[in-house]
Design an enzyme around this catalytic site. Structure first.
Site, PDB file in Angstrom:
ATOM      1  N   HIS A 141      -8.712  11.332   2.501  1.00  0.00           N
ATOM      2  CA  HIS A 141      -8.478   9.928   1.870  1.00  0.00           C
ATOM      3  C   HIS A 141      -7.412   9.159   1.637  1.00  0.00           C
ATOM      4  O   HIS A 141      -7.380   8.120   1.828  1.00  0.00           O
ATOM      5  CB  HIS A 141      -8.727  10.659   0.105  1.00  0.00           C
ATOM      6  CG  HIS A 141      -8.788   9.337  -0.898  1.00  0.00           C
ATOM      7  ND1 HIS A 141     -10.234   8.927  -1.371  1.00  0.00           N
ATOM      8  CD2 HIS A 141      -7.794   8.607  -1.474  1.00  0.00           C
ATOM      9  CE1 HIS A 141      -9.939   7.979  -2.242  1.00  0.00           C
ATOM     10  NE2 HIS A 141      -8.491   7.947  -2.489  1.00  0.00           N
ATOM     11  N   GLU A 142      -6.158   9.935   1.644  1.00  0.00           N
ATOM     12  CA  GLU A 142      -4.791   9.387   1.578  1.00  0.00           C
ATOM     13  C   GLU A 142      -4.658   8.771   3.128  1.00  0.00           C
ATOM     14  O   GLU A 142      -3.947   7.710   3.051  1.00  0.00           O
ATOM     15  CB  GLU A 142      -3.707  10.223   1.312  1.00  0.00           C
ATOM     16  CG  GLU A 142      -3.842  10.507  -0.352  1.00  0.00           C
ATOM     17  CD  GLU A 142      -4.111   9.363  -1.219  1.00  0.00           C
ATOM     18  OE1 GLU A 142      -3.316   8.524  -1.115  1.00  0.00           O
ATOM     19  OE2 GLU A 142      -4.645   9.729  -2.298  1.00  0.00           O
ATOM     20  N   HIS A 191      -6.070   5.147   3.161  1.00  0.00           N
ATOM     21  CA  HIS A 191      -5.300   4.315   2.499  1.00  0.00           C
ATOM     22  C   HIS A 191      -4.007   4.007   3.464  1.00  0.00           C
ATOM     23  O   HIS A 191      -3.817   2.809   3.763  1.00  0.00           O
ATOM     24  CB  HIS A 191      -4.546   4.883   1.248  1.00  0.00           C
ATOM     25  CG  HIS A 191      -5.444   4.907   0.224  1.00  0.00           C
ATOM     26  ND1 HIS A 191      -6.049   3.517  -0.462  1.00  0.00           N
ATOM     27  CD2 HIS A 191      -5.767   5.823  -0.578  1.00  0.00           C
ATOM     28  CE1 HIS A 191      -6.559   3.988  -1.363  1.00  0.00           C
ATOM     29  NE2 HIS A 191      -6.542   5.169  -1.813  1.00  0.00           N
TER      30      HIS A 191
END
Length: 341
Positions: free
Chosen positions: A101-102, A105
């Site tokens: 997920h990160e 980003h």
């Protein structure tokens, strides 16, 4: 995005998703996930997550990956992107999904347009929190929770954890996609129940702002909506309306960005599959470069050129956000996983 547009989107999602959740739980057969239980050394988890982040395209020459209590991505510039994740020794998947997920980003930040004509201008910034979430959820869910990714990931898990059970990639894919029951905590929920956590919060926020919900009634309203939408009632407010930090920090209107991101991601992924015909085979082989470069050109470098997520979707995919794309994805994927006729 206006509240009128959000009302329209969330009404469509609620109408389809509440009965789908009920059907999956009452008529479906949940895949086995207990075989993932075990003790997984944090050091090996960290090494595995770093390998995954680098494979997806995170550039450590202009970024760092560290550990924190709560995962986040930050930094001062696309050439200085910092991301963190966290690990629990009894849960192998939380650290992995958090890292992926990160990384999503971070790839958005590292992929922003550094052309001198854009550098330092508002147009070069990320468009919105919803679009930022679309990039993290694109990698976490559309890629990280897919069967092709499980085929690539499984041998790498075994390299770091020789004791990992002798199971197939199909078993791994099924196990990481089990629907939480009960689904009480937003950050621990799955991609099927998660949107209802967001809609519940959005409806309470709207009520607080228009006066139809009193502050002292929030716990009661919360519990009723949890029962209606997710079939579960928290035993305490700590498991209910006090579980998030957003309202105490004054972050009203923030929650919708999470589910908007999931829907944007799904619509973007459908286009990616059309324009990258070998996408699933490339993912299964661990060749993520074509997809990363496609996202760089199609989403990241556009920055804030378009005035809204709907306008970006229209420019990139040919139509504004269409909740039915997301709902069809969930219906198709989980009907197969849960063996619904």
């Amino acid at each position: 995005m206006t509240y009128a547009r959000l009302d329209q989107i969330f009404a469509e999602v609620r109408k389809d998703l509440v009965p789908l959740i009920a059907d999956l739980r009452s008529k479906g057969t949940a895949p086995s996930e207990t075989w993932l239980n075990g003790i997984w050394a944090v050091e090996q988890q960290a090494a595995l997550c770093k390998e995954v982040a680098l494979a997806l395209g995170f550039d450590t020459n202009i970024g760092r990956l560290d550990v924190s209590v709560h995962p986040f991505t930050g930094g001062s510039h696309p050439t200085d992107v910092r991301m963190t994740t966290r690990f629990k020794e009894h849960d192998l998947t939380e650290g992995l999904t958090g890292a992926i997920h990160e990384t999503g980003h971070a790839l958005y930040e590292q992929g922003r347009n550094l052309d001198p004509a854009w550098e330092g201008l508002p147009v070069g910034n990320s468009l919105s929190m919803g679009i930022h979430e679309s990039q993290s959820l694109f990698w976490e869910r559309m890629i990280g929770l897919s069967q092709p990714f499980a085929e690539w990931l499984l041998p790498r898990i075994r390299q770091h954890f020789p004791q990992f059970p002798e199971r197939s990639a199909a078993d791994l894919y099924e196990a990481v996609n089990v629907i939480k029951s009960p689904s009480l905590i937003r950050v621990e929920s799955d991609e099927v129940t998660y949107p209802m956590h967001i809609i519940l919060r959005y409806e309470i926020e709207r009520g607080l702002l228009d006066g139809s919900v009193k502050v002292e009634d929030v716990p009661k309203v919360w519990n009723q909506k949890m029962k209606d939408y997710l079939g579960a009632v928290p035993e305490t407010d700590a498991q209910g309306c006090l579980q998030d930090v957003h309202w105490s920090a004054g972050l009203f209107g923030y929650f919708p960005t999470y589910s908007l991101g999931a829907m944007y991601a799904c619509q973007i992924y459908e286009l990616a599959k059309q324009q990258l015909p070998e996408l699933e085979q490339q993912v299964a082989r661990g060749n993520f470069k074509p997809l990363k470069e496609w996202l760089n050109e199609s989403i990241h470098k556009l920055g804030s050129l378009h005035p809204s997520g709907d306008e970006l979707m229209k420019a990139v995919t040919g139509s504004p956000l269409k909740p039915q794309v997301f709902l069809s994805y969930l219906r198709s994927k989980y009907s197969k996983l849960y063996k619904l006729s």
